[in-house]
Design a protein around this motif. Sequence first.
Motif, PDB file in Angstrom:
ATOM      1  N   MET A 109     -13.578  16.716  91.566  1.00 46.22           N
ATOM      2  CA  MET A 109     -12.834  16.745  90.303  1.00 46.22           C
ATOM      3  C   MET A 109     -11.363  16.427  90.521  1.00 46.22           C
ATOM      4  N   LEU A 110     -10.776  16.979  91.566  1.00 44.56           N
ATOM      5  CA  LEU A 110      -9.363  16.709  91.858  1.00 44.56           C
ATOM      6  C   LEU A 110      -9.149  15.233  92.197  1.00 44.56           C
ATOM      7  N   GLN A 111     -10.068  14.663  92.953  1.00 44.69           N
ATOM      8  CA  GLN A 111      -9.956  13.246  93.291  1.00 44.69           C
ATOM      9  C   GLN A 111     -10.021  12.381  92.041  1.00 44.69           C
ATOM     10  N   SER A 112     -10.929  12.727  91.134  1.00 48.84           N
ATOM     11  CA  SER A 112     -11.062  11.960  89.899  1.00 48.84           C
ATOM     12  C   SER A 112      -9.793  12.020  89.052  1.00 48.84           C
ATOM     13  N   CYS A 113      -9.037  13.115  89.215  1.00 45.88           N
ATOM     14  CA  CYS A 113      -7.779  13.262  88.470  1.00 45.88           C
ATOM     15  C   CYS A 113      -6.630  12.514  89.123  1.00 45.88           C
ATOM     16  N   GLY A 114      -6.911  11.777  90.194  1.00 46.81           N
ATOM     17  CA  GLY A 114      -5.903  10.916  90.800  1.00 46.81           C
ATOM     18  C   GLY A 114      -5.219  11.478  92.021  1.00 46.81           C
ATOM     19  N   TYR A 115      -5.698  12.594  92.530  1.00 47.33           N
ATOM     20  CA  TYR A 115      -5.064  13.224  93.693  1.00 47.33           C
ATOM     21  C   TYR A 115      -5.737  12.800  94.991  1.00 47.33           C
ATOM     22  N   ALA A 116      -4.943  12.748  96.049  1.00 48.38           N
ATOM     23  CA  ALA A 116      -5.482  12.561  97.394  1.00 48.38           C
ATOM     24  C   ALA A 116      -5.926  13.926  97.892  1.00 48.38           C
ATOM     25  N   VAL A 117      -7.221  14.081  98.142  1.00 49.52           N
ATOM     26  CA  VAL A 117      -7.796  15.396  98.388  1.00 49.52           C
ATOM     27  C   VAL A 117      -8.397  15.459  99.795  1.00 49.52           C
ATOM     28  N   GLY A 118      -7.869  16.352 100.606  1.00 48.54           N
ATOM     29  CA  GLY A 118      -8.479  16.628 101.894  1.00 48.54           C
ATOM     30  C   GLY A 118      -9.547  17.695 101.715  1.00 48.54           C
ATOM     31  N   LEU A 119     -10.697  17.501 102.336  1.00 50.42           N
ATOM     32  CA  LEU A 119     -11.797  18.461 102.245  1.00 50.42           C
ATOM     33  C   LEU A 119     -12.253  18.824 103.653  1.00 50.42           C
ATOM     34  N   TYR A 120     -12.197  20.114 103.966  1.00 54.32           N
ATOM     35  CA  TYR A 120     -12.618  20.610 105.279  1.00 54.32           C
ATOM     36  C   TYR A 120     -13.806  21.522 105.085  1.00 54.32           C
ATOM     37  N   THR A 121     -14.959  21.149 105.652  1.00 46.41           N
ATOM     38  CA  THR A 121     -16.186  21.917 105.489  1.00 46.41           C
ATOM     39  C   THR A 121     -16.891  22.067 106.833  1.00 46.41           C
ATOM     40  N   ARG A 129     -17.514  14.121 112.150  1.00 47.96           N
ATOM     41  CA  ARG A 129     -16.402  13.734 111.275  1.00 47.96           C
ATOM     42  C   ARG A 129     -16.668  14.064 109.806  1.00 47.96           C
ATOM     43  N   GLU A 130     -17.914  14.425 109.469  1.00 48.20           N
ATOM     44  CA  GLU A 130     -18.212  14.862 108.105  1.00 48.20           C
ATOM     45  C   GLU A 130     -17.366  16.061 107.706  1.00 48.20           C
ATOM     46  N   ARG A 131     -16.914  16.818 108.678  1.00 50.76           N
ATOM     47  CA  ARG A 131     -16.177  18.049 108.389  1.00 50.76           C
ATOM     48  C   ARG A 131     -14.771  17.785 107.844  1.00 50.76           C
ATOM     49  N   ILE A 132     -14.216  16.626 108.138  1.00 51.85           N
ATOM     50  CA  ILE A 132     -12.831  16.322 107.754  1.00 51.85           C
ATOM     51  C   ILE A 132     -12.830  15.019 106.963  1.00 51.85           C
ATOM     52  N   THR A 133     -12.625  15.119 105.663  1.00 54.26           N
ATOM     53  CA  THR A 133     -12.625  13.924 104.818  1.00 54.26           C
ATOM     54  C   THR A 133     -11.410  13.924 103.899  1.00 54.26           C
ATOM     55  N   ILE A 134     -11.021  12.734 103.482  1.00 53.11           N
ATOM     56  CA  ILE A 134      -9.999  12.560 102.445  1.00 53.11           C
ATOM     57  C   ILE A 134     -10.587  11.635 101.394  1.00 53.11           C
ATOM     58  N   ASN A 135     -10.666  12.119 100.180  1.00 58.12           N
ATOM     59  CA  ASN A 135     -11.286  11.377  99.080  1.00 58.12           C
ATOM     60  C   ASN A 135     -12.652  10.823  99.472  1.00 58.12           C
ATOM     61  N   GLY A 136     -13.417  11.649 100.152  1.00 51.11           N
ATOM     62  CA  GLY A 136     -14.778  11.292 100.502  1.00 51.11           C
ATOM     63  C   GLY A 136     -14.934  10.457 101.750  1.00 51.11           C
ATOM     64  N   THR A 190     -14.089  28.224 104.202  1.00 44.27           N
ATOM     65  CA  THR A 190     -14.025  29.193 105.286  1.00 44.27           C
ATOM     66  C   THR A 190     -15.266  29.068 106.156  1.00 44.27           C
ATOM     67  N   GLY A 191     -15.086  29.259 107.467  1.00 44.32           N
ATOM     68  CA  GLY A 191     -16.211  29.162 108.380  1.00 44.32           C
ATOM     69  C   GLY A 191     -17.028  30.428 108.410  1.00 44.32           C
ATOM     70  N   LEU A 192     -16.618  31.390 109.229  1.00 43.76           N
ATOM     71  CA  LEU A 192     -17.333  32.653 109.384  1.00 43.76           C
ATOM     72  C   LEU A 192     -16.489  33.794 108.829  1.00 43.76           C
TER      73      LEU A 192
END
Length: 491
Positions: A109-121, A129-136, A190-192
């Motif tokens: 949702m944040l990406q769709s609003c025009g933001y550069a979004v880092g996602l850490y999972t 490298r799936e764990r660290i993405t920017i805008n997918g 969050t991890g653990l």
Amino acid sequence: MPSSSAATTKTSTGSRSSSRHRKTPSGRNSRAKPTDAGDITNYTTALRWLYDHVDHERMRLVRYNEDTFSLDRMRRLLAALGNPHEQLRCVQVAGTKGKGSTCTMLASMLQSCGYAVGLYTSPHLIDLRERITINGQMVSYGDIADIFRLIAEVEQEALGEQPPTFFEIMTAAAFKHFADQAVDVAVLETGLGGRLDSTTVANPLATGIARISLDHTNILGPDLPSIAREKAGIFKPGVAAISVEQDPAVAAVLTEVAEKVGAPLSFTGQQIDFSYRFEANRELGPHTRVCITTETSRFEHLPVPLRGEHQAHNCGLALALLDTLKAHDFNMPEERVIAGLEQTVLHGRMEQVWNQPRVIIDGAHNADSIQALIRALGAHVSYDSLVVVFGSSQDKDIPGMLRQLSLGADKVIFTRAKSNPRAMEPEELMTRFTEISGKMAQTAAALPDALKLAGRAVSREDLIVVCGSFYLAGEARKYFLDASQKPRTRR
């Protein structure tokens, strides 16, 4: 169903199943000479260095204390990197189940609003490298190798004889990458636990708590209040905290910790107006819609992009967290929010990876998530018979999961993920399943064999589901991805 030969294709360099990284019981790599910064010349050598570090995700026994999970060690490492986490605006989400889904919907949702979004999972399914993405987009091989080399250069001076763990390195790498790329916002899963998790060194704009249930009881505590107290460790003074509806014992602990810390806490369904309903139409088929109302937002009847009643709660949490960001000058037009939610993609959660026969993979790995998965299958997927391929780690709630399988599956085939050092033996799973349910089951030494058995047992209208761990779901996803890319021989 593809033949088992598809499973013998070469594993990608970033897969957790890479055979070169064999660990001793302490979690260290068994090679005689650890890789140092000078040895890191590319992504492959960077991985060798990374896997020389203790990886609690792969250890059978973990001591949960402030030495093993040291926020001080994490802060010293980040200080040596220039404190990249202090340059970021973040949202942090903890919980037992649903935190990854919540983070992914929020990021979309944040990406769709025009933001550069880092996602850490975490964890990853196939590629680290799936764990660290920017805008997918996953961090590039070159960028992550450069960041690992930088961490390798500073770790000895910063930490001395206390090297960082695998997860601490990954978290530091995420902070560094997001800061280098100047993202507008970082969404952190969050991890653990939460209290001692590496992501908790961040200074979030808001924190979220997904559903809390029994998991990692040997580490986080034997009951829901104990686990809730660890998860509530992400609360910060003055930082808005939002939780989904919880078990009363969990809600009481979250409220107690929030009041003690000074974090304003709201629950969806209580302080935040939240509702959902299940419906079906020609355009979307069976799906769930949510409504959520706050003082600054009103979202009505939005379709949840992920299947399952439990995802409605995660979606409500993601929308509520999105709303809190308005107080921090984020501009989020409703039409862009709706578009971003619709575009959410999340692998490994009720993901269909093969069509004939139909095969769905899911990372469900505790009793509540297995129950939610089976309920979601019944609501969203039409089938005659359900065949479950199941494998799990030894430290999970095995009896609870097996009870749920006995209630929902028509046939169960137990196996193990080859990449999971903590995997329970299939024969032991079958013995326990028979004791609990009185039902028969089958075993297979490896996933390809289990899938071959499952393929023989189903007709066109039946369904195969692979679940029990993200290790197994990841192996299944790669198995079918390889099979789909394998050229078909002409007859």
